[in-house]
Design a protein around this motif. Structure first.
Motif, PDB file in Angstrom:
ATOM      1  N   LEU A  30       0.824  -1.209   0.000  1.00  0.00           N
ATOM      2  CA  LEU A  30       0.000   0.000   0.000  1.00  0.00           C
ATOM      3  C   LEU A  30       0.853   1.252   0.000  1.00  0.00           C
ATOM      4  O   LEU A  30       1.873   1.313   0.689  1.00  0.00           O
ATOM      5  CB  LEU A  30      -0.858   0.084   1.274  1.00  0.00           C
ATOM      6  CG  LEU A  30      -1.926  -0.924   1.591  1.00  0.00           C
ATOM      7  CD1 LEU A  30      -1.308  -2.115   2.292  1.00  0.00           C
ATOM      8  CD2 LEU A  30      -2.976  -0.300   2.502  1.00  0.00           C
ATOM      9  N   TRP A  31       0.411   2.243  -0.778  1.00  0.00           N
ATOM     10  CA  TRP A  31       0.730   3.653  -0.582  1.00  0.00           C
ATOM     11  C   TRP A  31      -0.527   4.276   0.022  1.00  0.00           C
ATOM     12  O   TRP A  31      -1.572   3.611   0.111  1.00  0.00           O
ATOM     13  CB  TRP A  31       1.054   4.335  -1.909  1.00  0.00           C
ATOM     14  CG  TRP A  31       2.361   3.927  -2.514  1.00  0.00           C
ATOM     15  CD1 TRP A  31       2.623   2.779  -3.216  1.00  0.00           C
ATOM     16  CD2 TRP A  31       3.599   4.658  -2.489  1.00  0.00           C
ATOM     17  NE1 TRP A  31       3.928   2.755  -3.628  1.00  0.00           N
ATOM     18  CE2 TRP A  31       4.558   3.896  -3.201  1.00  0.00           C
ATOM     19  CE3 TRP A  31       3.975   5.889  -1.947  1.00  0.00           C
ATOM     20  CZ2 TRP A  31       5.874   4.330  -3.366  1.00  0.00           C
ATOM     21  CZ3 TRP A  31       5.289   6.322  -2.122  1.00  0.00           C
ATOM     22  CH2 TRP A  31       6.225   5.549  -2.819  1.00  0.00           C
ATOM     23  N   GLU A  32      -0.460   5.551   0.367  1.00  0.00           N
ATOM     24  CA  GLU A  32      -1.640   6.224   0.924  1.00  0.00           C
ATOM     25  C   GLU A  32      -2.785   6.269  -0.084  1.00  0.00           C
ATOM     26  O   GLU A  32      -3.953   6.319   0.287  1.00  0.00           O
ATOM     27  CB  GLU A  32      -1.273   7.649   1.352  1.00  0.00           C
ATOM     28  CG  GLU A  32      -2.376   8.337   2.123  1.00  0.00           C
ATOM     29  CD  GLU A  32      -1.976   9.709   2.650  1.00  0.00           C
ATOM     30  OE1 GLU A  32      -2.793  10.310   3.368  1.00  0.00           O
ATOM     31  OE2 GLU A  32      -0.857  10.172   2.344  1.00  0.00           O
ATOM     32  N   THR A  33      -2.444   6.219  -1.375  1.00  0.00           N
ATOM     33  CA  THR A  33      -3.434   6.416  -2.437  1.00  0.00           C
ATOM     34  C   THR A  33      -3.918   5.133  -3.108  1.00  0.00           C
ATOM     35  O   THR A  33      -4.930   5.148  -3.802  1.00  0.00           O
ATOM     36  CB  THR A  33      -2.832   7.302  -3.540  1.00  0.00           C
ATOM     37  OG1 THR A  33      -1.553   6.745  -3.908  1.00  0.00           O
ATOM     38  CG2 THR A  33      -2.644   8.727  -3.057  1.00  0.00           C
ATOM     39  N   HIS A  34      -3.184   4.021  -2.927  1.00  0.00           N
ATOM     40  CA  HIS A  34      -3.536   2.823  -3.691  1.00  0.00           C
ATOM     41  C   HIS A  34      -2.853   1.570  -3.147  1.00  0.00           C
ATOM     42  O   HIS A  34      -1.905   1.651  -2.365  1.00  0.00           O
ATOM     43  CB  HIS A  34      -3.172   3.003  -5.177  1.00  0.00           C
ATOM     44  CG  HIS A  34      -1.693   3.164  -5.425  1.00  0.00           C
ATOM     45  ND1 HIS A  34      -1.061   4.375  -5.346  1.00  0.00           N
ATOM     46  CD2 HIS A  34      -0.734   2.248  -5.735  1.00  0.00           C
ATOM     47  CE1 HIS A  34       0.233   4.219  -5.603  1.00  0.00           C
ATOM     48  NE2 HIS A  34       0.462   2.934  -5.843  1.00  0.00           N
ATOM     49  N   VAL A  35      -3.355   0.443  -3.613  1.00  0.00           N
ATOM     50  CA  VAL A  35      -2.726  -0.870  -3.380  1.00  0.00           C
ATOM     51  C   VAL A  35      -1.945  -1.224  -4.639  1.00  0.00           C
ATOM     52  O   VAL A  35      -2.371  -0.931  -5.755  1.00  0.00           O
ATOM     53  CB  VAL A  35      -3.801  -1.953  -3.114  1.00  0.00           C
ATOM     54  CG1 VAL A  35      -3.180  -3.353  -3.052  1.00  0.00           C
ATOM     55  CG2 VAL A  35      -4.534  -1.656  -1.810  1.00  0.00           C
ATOM     56  N   HIS A  69      10.689   1.025  -7.525  1.00  0.00           N
ATOM     57  CA  HIS A  69       9.726   0.568  -6.501  1.00  0.00           C
ATOM     58  C   HIS A  69       9.551   1.589  -5.380  1.00  0.00           C
ATOM     59  O   HIS A  69       8.629   1.457  -4.571  1.00  0.00           O
ATOM     60  CB  HIS A  69      10.150  -0.795  -5.928  1.00  0.00           C
ATOM     61  CG  HIS A  69      11.230  -0.724  -4.887  1.00  0.00           C
ATOM     62  ND1 HIS A  69      12.565  -0.630  -5.199  1.00  0.00           N
ATOM     63  CD2 HIS A  69      11.165  -0.738  -3.536  1.00  0.00           C
ATOM     64  CE1 HIS A  69      13.279  -0.589  -4.077  1.00  0.00           C
ATOM     65  NE2 HIS A  69      12.455  -0.655  -3.054  1.00  0.00           N
ATOM     66  N   THR A  70      10.418   2.605  -5.329  1.00  0.00           N
ATOM     67  CA  THR A  70      10.307   3.597  -4.256  1.00  0.00           C
ATOM     68  C   THR A  70       9.409   4.779  -4.633  1.00  0.00           C
ATOM     69  O   THR A  70       9.231   5.699  -3.846  1.00  0.00           O
ATOM     70  CB  THR A  70      11.695   4.152  -3.862  1.00  0.00           C
ATOM     71  OG1 THR A  70      12.226   4.917  -4.962  1.00  0.00           O
ATOM     72  CG2 THR A  70      12.652   3.029  -3.496  1.00  0.00           C
ATOM     73  N   LYS A  71       8.869   4.757  -5.863  1.00  0.00           N
ATOM     74  CA  LYS A  71       7.988   5.839  -6.319  1.00  0.00           C
ATOM     75  C   LYS A  71       6.638   5.272  -6.767  1.00  0.00           C
ATOM     76  O   LYS A  71       6.591   4.159  -7.288  1.00  0.00           O
ATOM     77  CB  LYS A  71       8.645   6.598  -7.477  1.00  0.00           C
ATOM     78  CG  LYS A  71       9.910   7.323  -7.058  1.00  0.00           C
ATOM     79  CD  LYS A  71      10.583   7.994  -8.231  1.00  0.00           C
ATOM     80  CE  LYS A  71      11.865   8.696  -7.769  1.00  0.00           C
ATOM     81  NZ  LYS A  71      12.659   9.182  -8.913  1.00  0.00           N
ATOM     82  N   PRO A  72       5.562   6.040  -6.592  1.00  0.00           N
ATOM     83  CA  PRO A  72       4.238   5.517  -6.943  1.00  0.00           C
ATOM     84  C   PRO A  72       3.904   5.586  -8.437  1.00  0.00           C
ATOM     85  O   PRO A  72       2.878   5.064  -8.866  1.00  0.00           O
ATOM     86  CB  PRO A  72       3.284   6.412  -6.143  1.00  0.00           C
ATOM     87  CG  PRO A  72       4.016   7.698  -5.986  1.00  0.00           C
ATOM     88  CD  PRO A  72       5.479   7.359  -5.927  1.00  0.00           C
ATOM     89  N   GLY A  94       2.482  -5.260 -12.946  1.00  0.00           N
ATOM     90  CA  GLY A  94       1.326  -5.737 -12.192  1.00  0.00           C
ATOM     91  C   GLY A  94       0.148  -4.806 -12.319  1.00  0.00           C
ATOM     92  O   GLY A  94      -0.127  -4.283 -13.388  1.00  0.00           O
ATOM     93  N   MET A  95      -0.520  -4.577 -11.188  1.00  0.00           N
ATOM     94  CA  MET A  95      -1.698  -3.708 -11.186  1.00  0.00           C
ATOM     95  C   MET A  95      -1.701  -2.834  -9.949  1.00  0.00           C
ATOM     96  O   MET A  95      -1.163  -3.218  -8.903  1.00  0.00           O
ATOM     97  CB  MET A  95      -2.983  -4.539 -11.199  1.00  0.00           C
ATOM     98  CG  MET A  95      -3.413  -5.007 -12.568  1.00  0.00           C
ATOM     99  SD  MET A  95      -5.127  -5.602 -12.570  1.00  0.00           S
ATOM    100  CE  MET A  95      -6.016  -4.070 -12.871  1.00  0.00           C
ATOM    101  N   THR A  96      -2.315  -1.675 -10.089  1.00  0.00           N
ATOM    102  CA  THR A  96      -2.599  -0.844  -8.926  1.00  0.00           C
ATOM    103  C   THR A  96      -4.117  -0.707  -8.791  1.00  0.00           C
ATOM    104  O   THR A  96      -4.833  -0.704  -9.794  1.00  0.00           O
ATOM    105  CB  THR A  96      -1.955   0.550  -9.042  1.00  0.00           C
ATOM    106  OG1 THR A  96      -2.441   1.187 -10.224  1.00  0.00           O
ATOM    107  CG2 THR A  96      -0.440   0.451  -9.111  1.00  0.00           C
ATOM    108  N   ILE A  97      -4.570  -0.620  -7.557  1.00  0.00           N
ATOM    109  CA  ILE A  97      -5.998  -0.503  -7.265  1.00  0.00           C
ATOM    110  C   ILE A  97      -6.171   0.719  -6.375  1.00  0.00           C
ATOM    111  O   ILE A  97      -5.549   0.812  -5.312  1.00  0.00           O
ATOM    112  CB  ILE A  97      -6.532  -1.772  -6.561  1.00  0.00           C
ATOM    113  CG1 ILE A  97      -6.385  -2.983  -7.484  1.00  0.00           C
ATOM    114  CG2 ILE A  97      -7.978  -1.601  -6.125  1.00  0.00           C
ATOM    115  CD1 ILE A  97      -6.621  -4.318  -6.810  1.00  0.00           C
ATOM    116  N   SER A  98      -6.985   1.660  -6.798  1.00  0.00           N
ATOM    117  CA  SER A  98      -7.142   2.912  -6.053  1.00  0.00           C
ATOM    118  C   SER A  98      -7.681   2.640  -4.647  1.00  0.00           C
ATOM    119  O   SER A  98      -8.373   1.651  -4.401  1.00  0.00           O
ATOM    120  CB  SER A  98      -8.103   3.854  -6.784  1.00  0.00           C
ATOM    121  OG  SER A  98      -9.435   3.360  -6.686  1.00  0.00           O
TER     122      SER A  98
END
Length: 206
Positions: free
Chosen positions: A92-97, A138-141, A172-176
């Motif tokens: 997780l980031w604050e904005t997404h998985v 990997h350290t940036k969204p 891969g994928m990101t999910i909001s």
């Protein structure tokens, strides 16, 4: 504990100020869920890849000042660590998985993997779904959408992995956040199974 999904409280941890308070939030709020995902997903990935997969929950142990902006559980065929190996991540980031297959800068086999990617570029174009994304750090969204990449741009990414010492590649994928908090346990199971199924051919190329 079984993994039932993510909540707004999980994402809110990343807005806690200060290293120690945020680390405490990570430990109490998010880490149990990552541990549960580790337990549940390891057997699935072992079956898909044909390798016994072990999970590693990020500890952020080296941090002394800056609080983590993201956190994750990684899966690799090595009990002791994952950073030098091809691996999968859920985090997780604050904005997404994010759900990744990853080869990051510590991996010693990056050049060979890049050569393999270049040789298999047509297969990769056809087997990676158009709604998947790529990351070069990997350290940036930031992400690059698969459906916006042509063959030349893919080749550039793979060449970069081959020639730049600190280069990385993740797919891969990101999910909001909004979508993630609305998903049921069953939806998470289906989504994760689908994504890892599509990413397994990349793992096998590595």
């Amino acid at each position: 504990m079984s993994f039932t999904g993510f909540t707004n409280e999980d994402f809110d941890v990343f807005s806690i100020d200060g290293l120690e308070p945020r680390m405490e939030g990570l430990k109490t709020q998010i880490r149990p869920k990552l541990e549960a995902l580790g337990e549940e997903i390891s057997p699935t990935l072992s079956t898909l890849t044909g390798d016994e997969m072990f999970y590693h929950v990020a500890k952020h142990a080296r941090r002394t000042i800056n609080p983590p902006k993201d956190t994750w559980v990684a899966f690799a065929n090595n009990k002791r660590g994952y950073k030098q190996h091809p691996h999968f991540q859920i985090g997780l980031w604050e904005t997404h998985v994010f759900i990744w297959f990853a080869v990051i800068y510590e991996a010693p086999f990056k050049q060979e993997f890049a050569t393999t990617l270049l040789k298999n570029i047509e297969n990769i174009q056809s087997m990676i779904p158009s709604d998947f994304v790529w990351s070069l750090d990997h350290t940036k969204p930031d992400v690059i959408k698969m459906d916006e990449l042509n063959r030349v741009e893919l080749e550039k990414m793979f060449h970069r992995l081959e020639t730049v010492k600190k280069a990385e590649i993740l797919c891969g994928m990101t999910i909001s956040r909004e979508q993630a908090v609305s998903m049921s346990q069953e939806e998470w199971t289906n989504v994760l199974n689908h994504i890892f199924d599509k990413l397994t051919p990349l793992y096998k190329l590595s």
